[in-house]
Write a protein that holds these residues in place. Sequence first.
Motif, PDB file in Angstrom:
ATOM      1  N   VAL A 199       0.819  -1.217   0.000  1.00  0.00           N
ATOM      2  CA  VAL A 199       0.000   0.000   0.000  1.00  0.00           C
ATOM      3  C   VAL A 199       0.850   1.264   0.000  1.00  0.00           C
ATOM      4  O   VAL A 199       0.475   2.272  -0.623  1.00  0.00           O
ATOM      5  CB  VAL A 199      -0.975  -0.007   1.196  1.00  0.00           C
ATOM      6  N   LEU A 360      -7.831   4.787   5.138  1.00  0.00           N
ATOM      7  CA  LEU A 360      -7.819   4.764   3.681  1.00  0.00           C
ATOM      8  C   LEU A 360      -9.169   4.367   3.090  1.00  0.00           C
ATOM      9  O   LEU A 360      -9.359   4.482   1.877  1.00  0.00           O
ATOM     10  CB  LEU A 360      -6.726   3.827   3.187  1.00  0.00           C
ATOM     11  N   GLN A 372      -8.599   8.304  -4.471  1.00  0.00           N
ATOM     12  CA  GLN A 372      -7.779   7.394  -3.665  1.00  0.00           C
ATOM     13  C   GLN A 372      -8.672   6.383  -2.953  1.00  0.00           C
ATOM     14  O   GLN A 372      -8.386   5.183  -2.936  1.00  0.00           O
ATOM     15  CB  GLN A 372      -6.963   8.188  -2.643  1.00  0.00           C
ATOM     16  N   PHE A 376      -8.792   2.132  -3.584  1.00  0.00           N
ATOM     17  CA  PHE A 376      -8.654   1.070  -2.583  1.00  0.00           C
ATOM     18  C   PHE A 376      -9.930   0.240  -2.463  1.00  0.00           C
ATOM     19  O   PHE A 376      -9.862  -0.969  -2.195  1.00  0.00           O
ATOM     20  CB  PHE A 376      -8.233   1.657  -1.236  1.00  0.00           C
ATOM     21  N   ALA A 379      -9.692  -2.237  -5.141  1.00  0.00           N
ATOM     22  CA  ALA A 379      -8.738  -3.288  -4.782  1.00  0.00           C
ATOM     23  C   ALA A 379      -9.390  -4.324  -3.869  1.00  0.00           C
ATOM     24  O   ALA A 379      -9.163  -5.533  -4.023  1.00  0.00           O
ATOM     25  CB  ALA A 379      -7.517  -2.673  -4.099  1.00  0.00           C
ATOM     26  N   VAL A 499      -3.840  -4.658  -4.327  1.00  0.00           N
ATOM     27  CA  VAL A 499      -3.279  -3.300  -4.376  1.00  0.00           C
ATOM     28  C   VAL A 499      -1.984  -3.303  -5.180  1.00  0.00           C
ATOM     29  O   VAL A 499      -1.740  -2.400  -5.996  1.00  0.00           O
ATOM     30  CB  VAL A 499      -3.031  -2.762  -2.949  1.00  0.00           C
ATOM     31  N   THR A 503      -1.539  -1.118  -8.444  1.00  0.00           N
ATOM     32  CA  THR A 503      -0.500  -0.082  -8.402  1.00  0.00           C
ATOM     33  C   THR A 503       0.431  -0.205  -9.600  1.00  0.00           C
ATOM     34  O   THR A 503       0.843   0.803 -10.205  1.00  0.00           O
ATOM     35  CB  THR A 503       0.304  -0.185  -7.096  1.00  0.00           C
TER      36      THR A 503
END
Length: 717
Positions: A199, A360, A372, A376, A379, A499, A503
């Motif tokens: 993360v 988060l 953001q 997440f 994810a 994640v 990413t």
Amino acid sequence: MNHDQDVLTAARNWRLDPRELHAPSKVIEEVFASDVLTLDALRQRLSRPVFKSLQATLERGAVLDPSIADTVALAMKTWAMEKGATHYTHWFQPLTGATAEKHDSFVSPTDEGGAIATFSGKELIQAEPDASSFPSGGLRATFEARGYTAWDPSSPAFIMRHANGATLCIPTAFASWTGEALDLKTPLLRSIEALNQAVTPALKLFGTKANRVGSTLGAEQEYFLIAEEYYYRRPDLAMSGRTLFGAKPPRGQELEDHYFGAIPDRVLSFMTDAEHQMYALGIPVKTRHNEVAPGQFEIAPIFEQSNIAADHQQLVMQVLRNTARKYGLVALLHEKPFAGVNGSGKHCNWSMSTDAGDNLLEPGDTPHENIQFLFFCAAVIKAVDEHQDLLRVSVASASNDHRLGANEAPPAIISIFLGSELTDILDRVESGEGGRGTEAGVLGLGTSVLPPLPRHAGDRNRTSPFAFTGNKFEFRAAGSSQSISMPITVLNTIVADAVQQLTAELQAKLDGGQSLEDAVGDIIKATYTKHKRIVFNGDGYSEAWHIEAEQERGLLNLRTTLDAIPHLSSAKNVALFEKFGVLSEREVKAREEIMYDIYFKTVNIEGETTEYIAQTMLLPATINYLRDLSSVQVGRAAQALTQEVTALTDELYDALQDLRAQNAATGGEEIHEKAHHMRDHVLPAMQAVRAAADRLERVVSDAHWPLPSYRQLLFMK
């Protein structure tokens, strides 16, 4: 036998010793974490360089400097002895799902014949308990006894008190001589690091500063309380934790009057006492209330770091059990102690947060603009869809099989509830429409006396096993008696994997010249489109959902533990655990073997206990009743009752003979074969015995029936 009279006498004569009373107004301010060696307490007892070195380990994950161990041990010993401790123990979580401890005294003899209190850095860092009698799943042979406990400095030491003293408990990991994890704590700590490593790079792309990221958790605990007198009159409760017999009482939870009702004084006194002890242990318990079933209650903490939450959850169960006895009660943590009424779960409220305290999964006031947060969320959706099998395995047990899928618990099918607002946002992202959909608004109550209430944009769904609840995901399928370490380990690992993959996609798009917003938007859209089959906001109890989930969406429906266990060691899952260093293939397969073993032993104990009770208690009772009935020579009622009891007694006898045969059979030599024999043959035979016995309970004289009834167990406190 008059069970009512026994418990009435106990209830009437119950009194709390005034010396046990606490001042509630002082609990938070003076008691909280008073029996925990907090960072502040360590700071006061250590030199600045030593404390800074230890702090680097605790806050940044730096390697522990062994040179400071003696200094820390001395400070820990001094603090513990000031608290009244005479012994210390390395407190760990073996693969039994419970905790373990071996106590050693601080006392060491001197050459002059006296004694001094000592505790060295070596004793702090490492101990050597016998590992031969703990489950290892083949990692160690029985004759290979050596194992090690290793100090876990990320979880603070604490004092456990008993009637005649106190013990310093040092949270530790437990490993074999060959280095494999023999506990639940080690993989959990590894998964936390895996999540951090995955993360933190993602946050950098969003411009969010964070040195470390971890998971947070708040675990709600449901449990039952029954009178102690009844507990010891029920061999099934004492041996297996659940009632293997019991006819449905005239009244159960149908009136829905127990839920959130006024807490009985005796129970409230117990709760207050238990909470006082939990506060001293630093457990941030927040909520207490009556649950759905009569005699059922719940306690819930607020968020904390997941490794500490796992430790605290074990302590919550221990404190509940120990404290109940002081009040003439027994706390039952089994997932389904009573058939036909609500079972007990342990809802795991999971999220991710930075070392700065930023959640988060907090959507903020404008979640549709919070890329953001949406990244997440995507994810998590991807992780749950790809690894629904692992989530199901993480909560699998013989006891939880009685609860999952029933109409008071999530189904065995893993799905995600997102709520109308978040679902609408993701649908708009997928369609390219964008913007904000569902508005929260205000709830008017129809009278000026009551204030208008802010209304959430989405409802809640108690039938979902994995639900978004505002700023966290609630994993509701965990069982009330299990350790939460395995579910958290799985959640941390699968989200780390998702994640990391997203990413890498995001970095590639940014390197290709896309803006952050466009790149994230494309990733969210693609991820949601691919994995939205796992999203379901409807009634998880309905038969239509089961058909849709399996046949139309292709979701797994692993109805029993034995259906789920083989998925643990699939090539996909072994590769996942090894990729992040959470579990090796040997450690995974060992856990699979242990799950089979525990399943077999659990049902085997239940089967033999069912046979024992039916053979030595219920059959003799009904035969005695028939003998008494036979003394009545006249009347249709006596004759009809005699015929009914005779027929049911014969039915019980025949069912019992089948159960005895199934208990005597093993099903094979391998533990997998034995476990399947338990599920496919012993459990059905047990149910047949119970069905006949429960019908007998309804017609046999209460004075003859040897077991306290559900009416007594659930309603007499």
